[in-house]
Each structure stands twice: as C-alpha cells, then as structure tokens.
Scaffold this motif. Structure first.
Motif, mmCIF file in Angstrom:
data_model
loop_
_atom_site.group_PDB
_atom_site.id
_atom_site.type_symbol
_atom_site.label_atom_id
_atom_site.label_comp_id
_atom_site.label_asym_id
_atom_site.label_seq_id
_atom_site.Cartn_x
_atom_site.Cartn_y
_atom_site.Cartn_z
ATOM 1 N N LEU A 104 0.628 -1.221 -0.413
ATOM 2 C CA LEU A 104 0.368 0.220 -0.184
ATOM 3 C C LEU A 104 0.843 1.194 0.194
ATOM 4 C CD1 LEU A 104 -2.706 -1.228 1.932
ATOM 5 C CD2 LEU A 104 -3.135 -0.291 0.184
ATOM 6 N N TRP A 105 1.934 1.060 1.086
ATOM 7 C CA TRP A 105 3.027 2.523 0.199
ATOM 8 C C TRP A 105 3.814 2.233 -0.406
ATOM 9 C CZ3 TRP A 105 2.215 6.491 3.390
ATOM 10 C CH2 TRP A 105 2.099 6.435 5.065
ATOM 11 N N MET A 106 3.365 0.709 -1.226
ATOM 12 C CA MET A 106 4.372 1.613 -2.626
ATOM 13 C C MET A 106 3.524 2.332 -3.666
ATOM 14 S SD MET A 106 8.212 0.557 -1.892
ATOM 15 C CE MET A 106 7.931 0.822 -3.606
ATOM 16 N N VAL A 107 2.568 1.857 -3.230
ATOM 17 C CA VAL A 107 1.335 2.386 -4.518
ATOM 18 C C VAL A 107 1.451 3.872 -4.391
ATOM 19 C CG1 VAL A 107 -0.979 2.767 -4.693
ATOM 20 C CG2 VAL A 107 0.019 0.848 -5.199
ATOM 21 N N ASP A 111 3.729 7.755 -7.085
ATOM 22 C CA ASP A 111 3.435 8.814 -8.007
ATOM 23 C C ASP A 111 4.503 10.026 -7.342
ATOM 24 O OD1 ASP A 111 2.140 9.629 -5.495
ATOM 25 O OD2 ASP A 111 0.937 10.279 -6.215
ATOM 26 N N GLY A 112 5.515 10.112 -6.654
ATOM 27 C CA GLY A 112 6.699 11.049 -6.034
ATOM 28 C C GLY A 112 6.226 11.611 -4.926
ATOM 29 N N GLY A 113 5.244 11.620 -4.393
ATOM 30 C CA GLY A 113 5.216 11.740 -2.761
ATOM 31 C C GLY A 113 4.157 10.777 -1.727
ATOM 32 N N GLU A 114 3.753 11.573 -1.018
ATOM 33 C CA GLU A 114 2.951 10.946 0.289
ATOM 34 C C GLU A 114 2.170 12.950 0.351
ATOM 35 O OE1 GLU A 114 3.009 10.219 4.618
ATOM 36 O OE2 GLU A 114 4.934 9.010 3.744
ATOM 37 N N ARG A 115 0.676 12.745 0.267
ATOM 38 C CA ARG A 115 -0.256 13.195 0.482
ATOM 39 C C ARG A 115 -0.979 13.524 2.188
ATOM 40 N NH1 ARG A 115 0.714 12.698 -3.803
ATOM 41 N NH2 ARG A 115 1.151 14.029 -5.009
ATOM 42 N N PRO A 116 -0.842 13.891 3.458
ATOM 43 C CA PRO A 116 -2.136 14.193 4.254
ATOM 44 C C PRO A 116 -2.535 12.550 3.950
ATOM 45 C CG PRO A 116 -1.330 16.618 4.745
ATOM 46 C CD PRO A 116 -0.803 15.948 2.815
ATOM 47 N N GLU A 117 -3.773 13.451 3.592
ATOM 48 C CA GLU A 117 -5.151 12.081 3.589
ATOM 49 C C GLU A 117 -4.176 10.529 3.005
ATOM 50 O OE1 GLU A 117 -4.715 14.864 -0.831
ATOM 51 O OE2 GLU A 117 -4.700 14.963 1.621
ATOM 52 N N ALA A 144 9.547 3.584 1.590
ATOM 53 C CA ALA A 144 10.112 4.872 1.107
ATOM 54 C C ALA A 144 11.258 5.113 0.982
ATOM 55 C CB ALA A 144 9.773 5.863 2.756
ATOM 56 N N MET A 145 12.164 3.972 0.994
ATOM 57 C CA MET A 145 13.862 4.049 0.867
ATOM 58 C C MET A 145 13.950 3.608 -0.216
ATOM 59 S SD MET A 145 16.829 2.405 2.770
ATOM 60 C CE MET A 145 16.798 3.376 4.557
ATOM 61 N N GLN A 146 13.381 2.240 -0.682
ATOM 62 C CA GLN A 146 12.439 1.577 -2.210
ATOM 63 C C GLN A 146 12.273 2.144 -2.975
ATOM 64 O OE1 GLN A 146 10.703 -2.642 -1.294
ATOM 65 N NE2 GLN A 146 10.574 -2.739 -3.873
ATOM 66 N N ALA A 147 11.497 3.380 -3.006
ATOM 67 C CA ALA A 147 10.603 3.974 -3.571
ATOM 68 C C ALA A 147 11.312 5.632 -3.777
ATOM 69 C CB ALA A 147 9.659 4.897 -2.794
ATOM 70 N N GLY A 148 12.957 5.534 -3.924
ATOM 71 C CA GLY A 148 14.352 6.099 -3.123
ATOM 72 C C GLY A 148 13.851 7.856 -2.482
ATOM 73 N N GLN A 149 12.537 7.868 -1.752
ATOM 74 C CA GLN A 149 12.780 8.725 -1.436
ATOM 75 C C GLN A 149 13.330 9.548 0.163
ATOM 76 O OE1 GLN A 149 8.097 9.696 -1.343
ATOM 77 N NE2 GLN A 149 7.813 8.966 -3.574
ATOM 78 N N LEU A 150 14.016 8.340 1.088
ATOM 79 C CA LEU A 150 14.654 8.465 1.575
ATOM 80 C C LEU A 150 16.311 8.944 1.541
ATOM 81 C CD1 LEU A 150 13.189 6.624 4.842
ATOM 82 C CD2 LEU A 150 13.684 9.019 4.350
#
Length: 150
Positions: A104-107, A111-117, A144-150
């Motif tokens: 679910l987190w990977m989905v 799209d390149g980011g995480e929104r509060p909702e 997040a690390m796998q998605a390249g966002q950390l």
C-alpha cells in the motif's frame, strides 16, 4: 441494473464483474483506494498496482490489469475501508498483512510524494490490520527507501 440495461443497447460492451471480497481482491481494492484518496488516480499508481498484483500473485501483465479492473469495481462498491481491511485481517497471517501494508505504501509513494490524506488512510488500514504503530513506521520507512524517497 443500469449496466445490464446498457448492455442491451451495446452488446459488445465489456462489463467487468464485481469480484468476491476475498483477500486478494480486498488488497487490490485497498491499493486502488489508497491511490485515489488524494483525488488523483495517476498512471504511476495504476502501474504500481499492476506490478504488485503481478508479483504477489504470479500474474502476467494482462492478468494483473484485469484483476486491477475487478478491484476497482470492488473499491467503488465497498464504501467502508475497514470492511476491506477486515477481510485481509481475517484471511492472512500478520507477516502477510505487514507485506500488504508495504505494498500500500509503495502505491502511495509511486507518484513521487505522500499527502496527508494518504497517510491518514494507511494508518487507519494499519490499525485495522493489527500492525503496531512501531512496526508500521518501520514498514513505511522501508517503502520510502525502496521508492527512493529517503
């Protein structure tokens, strides 16, 4: 009923049937819901859902896309997120529920980011799945690390 009437006028129209709410389709529907919660259902999210379904269930690209289409129908028909998550909770062991949370987190992150909702929805699902807050934070960080966002 409406779709049935339309099919009389357009017999060649393909109608995706509503699947049973089994664990596989419940996870797919939750991924669709997570992708849509920010009111933007983007190609990257669709692609990630197909990738996850393909990888988790050994499907080829066409089979994964068809399964996603069925999951989209289920997501539309099931207004209660907890009901979908409860199907998973009752059907699979904790380790698989944790893998579902990572998917679910990977989905969400595709799209390149995480929104509060998105975070709010996933935290709700984590609670229903019985994933501890500490473990959920670890899963989120790994995704997040796998998605390249950390």
């Amino acid at each position: 009923m409406f779709e049935r009437l339309l099919s009389l006028f357009h017999p060649d129209r393909s109608v995706t049937p509503l699947p049973d709410a089994d664990a596989r389709h419940a996870l797919g529907a939750l991924m669709v819901r997570a992708a849509k919660v920010d009111r933007a259902y983007l190609f990257e999210e669709v692609e990630e859902i197909d990738h996850v379904l393909s990888h988790m269930y050994g499907l080829n690209a066409v089979e994964a896309a068809k399964m996603r289409a069925r999951c989209e129908k289920l997501e539309e028909a099931m207004p209660d997120t907890d009901t979908l998550a409860r199907v998973l909770h009752d059907a699979i062991p904790l380790g698989e529920r944790e893998a579902a949370v990572k998917s679910l987190w990977m989905v969400v992150l595709s799209d390149g980011g995480e929104r509060p909702e998105e975070g709010e929805l996933l935290h709700q699902i984590e609670r229903t799945l019985g994933v501890s807050p500490k473990r959920a934070m670890q899963i989120h960080a790994a995704a997040a690390m796998q998605a390249g966002q950390l």
